[in-house]
Design a protein around this motif. Structure first.
Motif, PDB file in Angstrom:
ATOM      1  N   GLU A   1      -0.131  38.714  53.635  1.00  0.00           N
ATOM      2  CA  GLU A   1       0.184  37.468  53.889  1.00  0.00           C
ATOM      3  C   GLU A   1       0.714  37.101  55.401  1.00  0.00           C
ATOM      4  O   GLU A   1       1.520  37.582  55.637  1.00  0.00           O
ATOM      5  CB  GLU A   1       0.903  37.005  52.765  1.00  0.00           C
ATOM      6  N   LYS A   2       0.033  36.047  55.862  1.00  0.00           N
ATOM      7  CA  LYS A   2       0.457  35.782  57.207  1.00  0.00           C
ATOM      8  C   LYS A   2       1.114  34.268  57.308  1.00  0.00           C
ATOM      9  O   LYS A   2       0.819  33.278  56.507  1.00  0.00           O
ATOM     10  CB  LYS A   2      -0.816  35.617  58.217  1.00  0.00           C
ATOM     11  N   LYS A   3       2.441  34.509  57.740  1.00  0.00           N
ATOM     12  CA  LYS A   3       3.114  33.069  57.858  1.00  0.00           C
ATOM     13  C   LYS A   3       3.574  32.858  59.361  1.00  0.00           C
ATOM     14  O   LYS A   3       3.907  33.830  60.271  1.00  0.00           O
ATOM     15  CB  LYS A   3       4.549  33.022  57.260  1.00  0.00           C
ATOM     16  N   THR A   4       2.959  31.647  59.913  1.00  0.00           N
ATOM     17  CA  THR A   4       3.479  31.510  61.351  1.00  0.00           C
ATOM     18  C   THR A   4       4.694  30.529  61.522  1.00  0.00           C
ATOM     19  O   THR A   4       4.991  29.552  61.013  1.00  0.00           O
ATOM     20  CB  THR A   4       2.244  30.604  62.123  1.00  0.00           C
ATOM     21  N   GLN A   5       5.413  31.192  62.362  1.00  0.00           N
ATOM     22  CA  GLN A   5       6.904  30.564  62.625  1.00  0.00           C
ATOM     23  C   GLN A   5       6.799  30.118  63.992  1.00  0.00           C
ATOM     24  O   GLN A   5       6.666  30.950  65.123  1.00  0.00           O
ATOM     25  CB  GLN A   5       7.998  31.779  62.636  1.00  0.00           C
ATOM     26  N   ARG A   6       7.059  28.871  64.066  1.00  0.00           N
ATOM     27  CA  ARG A   6       6.898  28.228  65.582  1.00  0.00           C
ATOM     28  C   ARG A   6       8.141  28.450  66.281  1.00  0.00           C
ATOM     29  O   ARG A   6       9.347  28.732  65.654  1.00  0.00           O
ATOM     30  CB  ARG A   6       6.445  26.738  65.520  1.00  0.00           C
ATOM     31  N   GLN A   7       8.313  28.740  67.645  1.00  0.00           N
ATOM     32  CA  GLN A   7       9.537  28.948  68.233  1.00  0.00           C
ATOM     33  C   GLN A   7       9.407  28.060  69.655  1.00  0.00           C
ATOM     34  O   GLN A   7       8.397  27.751  70.062  1.00  0.00           O
ATOM     35  CB  GLN A   7       9.455  30.470  68.893  1.00  0.00           C
ATOM     36  N   LYS A   8      10.569  27.689  70.102  1.00  0.00           N
ATOM     37  CA  LYS A   8      10.540  26.653  71.516  1.00  0.00           C
ATOM     38  C   LYS A   8      10.684  27.948  72.496  1.00  0.00           C
ATOM     39  O   LYS A   8      11.352  28.837  72.422  1.00  0.00           O
ATOM     40  CB  LYS A   8      11.955  26.093  71.291  1.00  0.00           C
ATOM     41  N   GLY A   9       9.837  27.726  73.763  1.00  0.00           N
ATOM     42  CA  GLY A   9       9.608  28.500  74.757  1.00  0.00           C
ATOM     43  C   GLY A   9       8.787  29.790  74.498  1.00  0.00           C
ATOM     44  O   GLY A   9       7.984  30.231  75.116  1.00  0.00           O
TER      45      GLY A   9
END
Lengths: 189, 189
Positions: free
Chosen positions: A59-67
């Motif tokens: 299962e894929k989960k996307t974690q947004r990150q700054k920079g």
DNA sequence: GGGTGCATGTAATGGGTTACATGATTCT
DNA sequence: AGAATCATGTAACCCATTACATGCACCC
């Protein structure tokens, strides 16, 4: 039941049993885990993860990150776990032998003895270094992962490396001696 | 100077030092020579021979036969011999490790102990058989090729196999014992 | 200003196996 | 009758590495 995808996908499933990871994480984890007997490149990892996600094994989960770019974290599904178990039960497929050192040594009579000696010496040094690495890893594992139910299996793979490398160092020494003998005999006439 | 074509072409050049041969002959000779550490398929051999002939490293002669297809017999040229020597001198390229048995054993905690035991047992039997084969070949070589300047090198590659297989049989026995211990401990609670 | 680490992914390329296609002869 | 041996070669396919492309942040 046929299992496609081969060993690469299953190696990834195996690593994902440890913890959810991104492709980048997996690549970084390999040298500390299965690196002594397995390797994967980004060119294999990213497409394989994609395929595993499409077939519902991870299962894929996307974690947004700054920079930094987004992290795509994959975790094992129940289907994935079952697939891994099925694959583990399949007999090990025999690997075709391809050992360049031995090929060069086999034809060693066509070049000077020094050439073979150098090849064997480099090989020996490689395995002497490997022995030290194995000892260090075993020590670290026994300390850090004491009690882990997987520890005995990890130690078995390390033991494999130790047995093999020790034998090959011994062979190297004997072979270097044999090469020296050849040299002496050649000079004697 | 760069040497393209990789190991396959050079393996063919090496084999052709023994005698002029057709692709078919070469394939048949492999199990009796470099088969313990090298393999080639027809899909590699025929196109490679073609390329070697195009670059002048081997010479092609066609022998007509009745009933059977023409034989294309290749023999080494001086250029080919020089190329082989150049390649032999190059450092051995490290091979990327890929050992499916160890990968499965590493993740062995996810299946029953019997699964790992079977994998290791099969592996052990493979190498026990290999040890017998090596002994037989060594005996035959010492008899049939006594005095051949290449003999010492051939024996070195055989010795490699013996050292390695013996070590891996020993590892297998120890590992089977360790698996038995795990089983006992698991039952004790 | 430049290297390193984070993080993803694709395209080009190489290297290899397997299956297919052909066809006569000889052995069982 | 059918399998094995002799003998060549190509095409489809699989698997894998390497190089390329992107781009921000942090440290020296």
């Amino acid at each position: 039941m046929k299992i496609e995808g081969g060993a690469t996908q299953n190696a990834l499933l195996g690593l994902l049993t440890m913890k959810p990871m991104s492709g980048y994480d997996i690549k970084a984890l390999i040298p500390q885990s299965i690196g002594n007997f397995w390797s994967e490149s980004y060119g294999q990892i990213y497409p394989s993860l994609k395929r595993l996600a499409e077939t519902g094994l991870v299962e894929k989960k996307t974690q947004r990150q700054k920079g930094k770019p987004d992290r795509h974290v994959y975790s094992l599904t129940e289907d994935g776990r079952a697939r891994l178990r099925d694959w583990l039960k399949l007999p090990v497929v025999a690997e075709v032998p391809r050992h360049e050192l031995l090929l060069k040594l086999f034809f060693g009579a066509h070049v000077s003895l020094g050439v073979s000696r150098e090849h064997v010496t480099a090989f020996m040094e490689e395995h002497e270094k490997a022995l030290k690495v194995y000892a260090a890893i075993a020590k670290r594992l026994r300390k850090e992962d004491a009690g882990d139910p997987q520890l005995p299996f990890w130690l078995m793979t390390l033991s494999f490396g130790r047995h093999r490398s020790a034998a090959l160092v011994k062979w190297s020494r004997e072979t270097l001696k044999a090469l020296d003998e050849l040299e002496k005999n050649a000079k004697r006439r």
